[in-house]
Design a protein around this motif. Structure first.
Motif, PDB file in Angstrom:
ATOM      1  N   LYS A   1     -21.727 -35.010   5.665  1.00 60.96           N
ATOM      2  CA  LYS A   1     -21.156 -35.247   4.338  1.00 60.96           C
ATOM      3  C   LYS A   1     -20.855 -33.938   3.621  1.00 60.96           C
ATOM      4  O   LYS A   1     -19.792 -33.781   3.008  1.00 60.96           O
ATOM      5  CB  LYS A   1     -22.139 -36.095   3.525  1.00 60.96           C
ATOM      6  CG  LYS A   1     -21.768 -36.276   2.046  1.00 60.96           C
ATOM      7  CD  LYS A   1     -20.465 -37.013   1.843  1.00 60.96           C
ATOM      8  CE  LYS A   1     -20.265 -37.334   0.356  1.00 60.96           C
ATOM      9  NZ  LYS A   1     -18.948 -37.926   0.093  1.00 60.96           N
ATOM     10  N   GLU A   2     -21.787 -32.968   3.704  1.00 68.25           N
ATOM     11  CA  GLU A   2     -21.575 -31.678   3.052  1.00 68.25           C
ATOM     12  C   GLU A   2     -20.359 -30.971   3.624  1.00 68.25           C
ATOM     13  O   GLU A   2     -19.555 -30.385   2.887  1.00 68.25           O
ATOM     14  CB  GLU A   2     -22.827 -30.818   3.224  1.00 68.25           C
ATOM     15  CG  GLU A   2     -22.798 -29.505   2.448  1.00 68.25           C
ATOM     16  CD  GLU A   2     -24.060 -28.690   2.645  1.00 68.25           C
ATOM     17  OE1 GLU A   2     -24.364 -28.346   3.814  1.00 68.25           O
ATOM     18  OE2 GLU A   2     -24.762 -28.414   1.656  1.00 68.25           O
ATOM     19  N   ALA A   3     -20.182 -31.016   4.944  1.00 68.38           N
ATOM     20  CA  ALA A   3     -19.032 -30.384   5.582  1.00 68.38           C
ATOM     21  C   ALA A   3     -17.732 -31.102   5.211  1.00 68.38           C
ATOM     22  O   ALA A   3     -16.712 -30.467   4.935  1.00 68.38           O
ATOM     23  CB  ALA A   3     -19.219 -30.361   7.100  1.00 68.38           C
ATOM     24  N   TYR A   4     -17.763 -32.450   5.194  1.00 71.01           N
ATOM     25  CA  TYR A   4     -16.545 -33.206   4.896  1.00 71.01           C
ATOM     26  C   TYR A   4     -16.052 -32.917   3.478  1.00 71.01           C
ATOM     27  O   TYR A   4     -14.843 -32.870   3.219  1.00 71.01           O
ATOM     28  CB  TYR A   4     -16.790 -34.708   5.073  1.00 71.01           C
ATOM     29  CG  TYR A   4     -15.510 -35.516   5.082  1.00 71.01           C
ATOM     30  CD1 TYR A   4     -14.828 -35.741   6.271  1.00 71.01           C
ATOM     31  CD2 TYR A   4     -14.972 -36.026   3.906  1.00 71.01           C
ATOM     32  CE1 TYR A   4     -13.648 -36.464   6.290  1.00 71.01           C
ATOM     33  CE2 TYR A   4     -13.788 -36.748   3.909  1.00 71.01           C
ATOM     34  CZ  TYR A   4     -13.131 -36.961   5.102  1.00 71.01           C
ATOM     35  OH  TYR A   4     -11.952 -37.668   5.103  1.00 71.01           O
ATOM     36  N   ASP A   5     -16.978 -32.707   2.558  1.00 72.86           N
ATOM     37  CA  ASP A   5     -16.605 -32.455   1.167  1.00 72.86           C
ATOM     38  C   ASP A   5     -16.203 -31.009   0.903  1.00 72.86           C
ATOM     39  O   ASP A   5     -15.694 -30.696  -0.177  1.00 72.86           O
ATOM     40  CB  ASP A   5     -17.768 -32.829   0.238  1.00 72.86           C
ATOM     41  CG  ASP A   5     -18.003 -34.331   0.163  1.00 72.86           C
ATOM     42  OD1 ASP A   5     -17.081 -35.087   0.540  1.00 72.86           O
ATOM     43  OD2 ASP A   5     -19.096 -34.740  -0.255  1.00 72.86           O
ATOM     44  N   ASN A   6     -16.439 -30.118   1.874  1.00 72.95           N
ATOM     45  CA  ASN A   6     -16.123 -28.701   1.691  1.00 72.95           C
ATOM     46  C   ASN A   6     -14.741 -28.407   2.269  1.00 72.95           C
ATOM     47  O   ASN A   6     -14.496 -28.640   3.459  1.00 72.95           O
ATOM     48  CB  ASN A   6     -17.183 -27.840   2.372  1.00 72.95           C
ATOM     49  CG  ASN A   6     -17.093 -26.383   1.966  1.00 72.95           C
ATOM     50  OD1 ASN A   6     -16.023 -25.839   1.746  1.00 72.95           O
ATOM     51  ND2 ASN A   6     -18.251 -25.734   1.866  1.00 72.95           N
ATOM     52  N   PRO A   7     -13.804 -27.875   1.474  1.00 75.47           N
ATOM     53  CA  PRO A   7     -12.436 -27.678   1.958  1.00 75.47           C
ATOM     54  C   PRO A   7     -12.289 -26.648   3.071  1.00 75.47           C
ATOM     55  O   PRO A   7     -11.232 -26.597   3.715  1.00 75.47           O
ATOM     56  CB  PRO A   7     -11.683 -27.226   0.697  1.00 75.47           C
ATOM     57  CG  PRO A   7     -12.735 -26.693  -0.219  1.00 75.47           C
ATOM     58  CD  PRO A   7     -13.964 -27.505   0.061  1.00 75.47           C
ATOM     59  N   VAL A   8     -13.309 -25.829   3.326  1.00 78.37           N
ATOM     60  CA  VAL A   8     -13.171 -24.817   4.379  1.00 78.37           C
ATOM     61  C   VAL A   8     -13.304 -25.427   5.773  1.00 78.37           C
ATOM     62  O   VAL A   8     -12.941 -24.786   6.760  1.00 78.37           O
ATOM     63  CB  VAL A   8     -14.192 -23.672   4.208  1.00 78.37           C
ATOM     64  CG1 VAL A   8     -14.070 -23.032   2.843  1.00 78.37           C
ATOM     65  CG2 VAL A   8     -15.610 -24.146   4.454  1.00 78.37           C
ATOM     66  N   PHE A   9     -13.823 -26.665   5.879  1.00 80.29           N
ATOM     67  CA  PHE A   9     -14.003 -27.307   7.183  1.00 80.29           C
ATOM     68  C   PHE A   9     -12.821 -28.218   7.499  1.00 80.29           C
ATOM     69  O   PHE A   9     -12.341 -28.959   6.634  1.00 80.29           O
ATOM     70  CB  PHE A   9     -15.301 -28.120   7.206  1.00 80.29           C
ATOM     71  CG  PHE A   9     -16.545 -27.290   7.224  1.00 80.29           C
ATOM     72  CD1 PHE A   9     -17.036 -26.762   8.405  1.00 80.29           C
ATOM     73  CD2 PHE A   9     -17.227 -27.016   6.041  1.00 80.29           C
ATOM     74  CE1 PHE A   9     -18.183 -25.975   8.408  1.00 80.29           C
ATOM     75  CE2 PHE A   9     -18.369 -26.234   6.041  1.00 80.29           C
ATOM     76  CZ  PHE A   9     -18.849 -25.707   7.233  1.00 80.29           C
ATOM     77  N   SER A  10     -12.371 -28.183   8.768  1.00 84.78           N
ATOM     78  CA  SER A  10     -11.318 -29.074   9.232  1.00 84.78           C
ATOM     79  C   SER A  10     -11.837 -30.509   9.286  1.00 84.78           C
ATOM     80  O   SER A  10     -12.975 -30.753   9.697  1.00 84.78           O
ATOM     81  CB  SER A  10     -10.851 -28.640  10.627  1.00 84.78           C
ATOM     82  OG  SER A  10      -9.872 -29.515  11.134  1.00 84.78           O
ATOM     83  N   LYS A  11     -10.999 -31.476   8.885  1.00 79.80           N
ATOM     84  CA  LYS A  11     -11.456 -32.871   8.806  1.00 79.80           C
ATOM     85  C   LYS A  11     -10.274 -33.815   8.884  1.00 79.80           C
ATOM     86  O   LYS A  11      -9.106 -33.402   8.771  1.00 79.80           O
ATOM     87  CB  LYS A  11     -12.220 -33.095   7.499  1.00 79.80           C
ATOM     88  CG  LYS A  11     -11.364 -32.859   6.244  1.00 79.80           C
ATOM     89  CD  LYS A  11     -12.150 -32.959   4.968  1.00 79.80           C
ATOM     90  CE  LYS A  11     -13.199 -31.893   4.846  1.00 79.80           C
ATOM     91  NZ  LYS A  11     -12.674 -30.516   4.730  1.00 79.80           N
ATOM     92  N   ALA A  12     -10.564 -35.111   9.045  1.00 80.21           N
ATOM     93  CA  ALA A  12      -9.523 -36.150   9.036  1.00 80.21           C
ATOM     94  C   ALA A  12     -10.192 -37.508   8.891  1.00 80.21           C
ATOM     95  O   ALA A  12     -11.399 -37.658   9.147  1.00 80.21           O
ATOM     96  CB  ALA A  12      -8.693 -36.106  10.317  1.00 80.21           C
ATOM     97  N   SER A  13      -9.398 -38.499   8.475  1.00 84.24           N
ATOM     98  CA  SER A  13      -9.876 -39.886   8.423  1.00 84.24           C
ATOM     99  C   SER A  13      -8.791 -40.794   9.006  1.00 84.24           C
ATOM    100  O   SER A  13      -7.592 -40.512   8.873  1.00 84.24           O
ATOM    101  CB  SER A  13     -10.201 -40.305   6.980  1.00 84.24           C
ATOM    102  OG  SER A  13      -9.041 -40.273   6.174  1.00 84.24           O
ATOM    103  N   TYR A  14      -9.220 -41.857   9.664  1.00 84.56           N
ATOM    104  CA  TYR A  14      -8.288 -42.781  10.323  1.00 84.56           C
ATOM    105  C   TYR A  14      -8.757 -44.219  10.100  1.00 84.56           C
ATOM    106  O   TYR A  14      -9.961 -44.501  10.115  1.00 84.56           O
ATOM    107  CB  TYR A  14      -8.220 -42.504  11.838  1.00 84.56           C
ATOM    108  CG  TYR A  14      -7.903 -41.069  12.177  1.00 84.56           C
ATOM    109  CD1 TYR A  14      -6.598 -40.597  12.125  1.00 84.56           C
ATOM    110  CD2 TYR A  14      -8.919 -40.184  12.546  1.00 84.56           C
ATOM    111  CE1 TYR A  14      -6.314 -39.265  12.434  1.00 84.56           C
ATOM    112  CE2 TYR A  14      -8.649 -38.866  12.851  1.00 84.56           C
ATOM    113  CZ  TYR A  14      -7.347 -38.410  12.789  1.00 84.56           C
ATOM    114  OH  TYR A  14      -7.067 -37.101  13.092  1.00 84.56           O
TER     115      TYR A  14
END
Length: 395
Positions: free
Chosen positions: A92-105
């Motif tokens: 959760k902390e990584a997903y909310d931080n803009p420096v980490f790459s992420k996606a949702s489907y």
């Protein structure tokens, strides 16, 4: 045909063995190696759900996400930093931080088999996290908190201090001058210590390899005989090792009592007269001079026999072994002698060479470390001189 069927069956069994079950609604970490695929992550849905995927630890990794034979997409583009100033294993902390790459489907009901490959791989291995959140009445969701890895507090008990030091004694003094103590690392505080080093401006940690060492006091209560210990910190791991004899920054603990102030020798009424060095043992390089006295006497006592107070160094293990052997042979088990310094001449903290329970072996300590006030010891001098180690009882 029977051979082909057998091979197909074996391939199916291998795939099933490698597959990992995903518990819907819980964060699940995954690992991908450069040039390879992750294991399959399988689960079943009775209705629609949202899949959230994020990078973990050092930012910069991007993942291509496949569901069965369908490619869902690639996680977001982010900058690849040269150092890991931000690191977390919390989904959760990584997903909310803009420096980490992420996606949702969005996923439909049915059986799902997820696999991940690295679309951008600044390192050999990468770790990420995923969570599947069921939709209620078709409404989009948000990723919930990740209880498996607690979020590190914003303020750490650990701090990296300047200037650098060369060993345990110098590192302890660096912390003590700021009212701290040399950090005692445990399995409980390990991740917090790694984070403090990664985020310190003094100790940038490379995002693409290598590690940064900082002096620490102990690991899980063990100082390994008061060895010079360092915590090596990289973008993805940490380890405790013996120092290499070089200068490093120091990791201090800001909590608890500060380290005791180093002993400043009390003024002495007089300097020993010429000829006052009584040889209590010599080996050609080092000499033990008596009688016992205060550290302020050291230079004058050694000078009587054309020598200087010995300055020992971790870069000369043979010399250290020779000095501890002479001290042990001449004065016995757990005996001590004043020396001129460790690595460099001491200035305001007198140093003592302590013999161990056998030779060679021992340690360099500050008198406060042995809980004595103004102790008196013989003196370890060095230079060319008299030769054979002998016990004081033989003199």
């Amino acid at each position: 045909m029977r051979v082909v069927s057998l091979l197909a069956l074996l391939a199916t069994l291998v795939a099933l063995t490698a597959a990992k079950d995903v518990t819907v609604g819980e964060w699940t970490s995954f690992e991908v190696k450069r040039g390879g695929n992750s294991p399959a992550y399988v689960f079943d849905l009775e209705g629609e759900a949202d899949l959230y995927v994020t990078d973990l630890y050092c930012p910069g990794d991007r993942y291509t996400v496949e569901d069965g034979q369908v490619t869902l997409g690639t996680t977001s583009a982010v900058a690849t930093p040269s150092t890991c100033t931000v690191s977390t294993g919390n989904g959760k902390e990584a997903y909310d931080n803009p420096v980490f790459s992420k996606a949702s489907y969005k996923l439909d009901a049915g059986h799902h088999v997820l696999k991940f490959t690295l679309a951008n791989a600044p390192r050999e291995n990468a770790q990420g996290s995923l969570i599947v959140v069921p939709r209620v009445a078709g409404e989009p969701t948000t990723p919930p908190t990740d209880p498996s890895t607690p979020v590190t507090p914003a303020t750490s008990r650990f701090v990296v201090v300047d200037p650098t030091a060369k060993g345990r004694i110098g590192a302890s003094l660096s912390c003590a001058t700021k009212g701290y103590k040399l950090a005692e690392i445990t399995s409980t505080t390990f991740q917090e210590a790694l984070k403090a080093v990664r985020e310190s401006a003094l100790t940038p940690v490379s995002a693409t390899g290598g590690s940064t060492p900082v002096f620490v006091s102990s690991w899980d209560g063990n100082s390994y005989g008061d060895a010079d210990l360092v915590l090596h910190v990289s973008a993805t791991y940490g380890s405790i090792n013996v120092a290499d004899g070089n200068n490093h920054y120091v990791l201090c603990d800001t909590t608890g009592a500060a380290a005791p102030a180093p002993l400043v020798p009390a003024p002495v009424p007089s300097i020993p007269p010429a000829g006052s060095c009584e040889s209590w043992g010599a080996d050609g390089k080092f000499e033990i001079c008596g009688p016992a006295g205060l550290p302020a006497h050291a230079a004058a006592v050694c000078a009587q026999v054309g020598k200087e107070p010995a300055i020992l160094t971790g870069r000369d293990p043979a010399g250290f072994a020779q000095a501890t052997t002479l001290l042990f042979n001449s004065q016995g088990v757990n005996s001590r002698a004043w020396i001129g310094g460790w690595e460099v001449p001491f200035e305001d903290a007198a140093h003592v060479l302590a013999a161990g329970s056998q030779a060679p072996g021992g340690a360099v300590v500050i008198p406060n470390d042995v809980e004595e006030t103004n102790p008196t010891y013989p003196f370890l001098c060095y230079g060319e001189g008299r030769a054979v180690p002998q016990r004081r009882s033989e003199l």
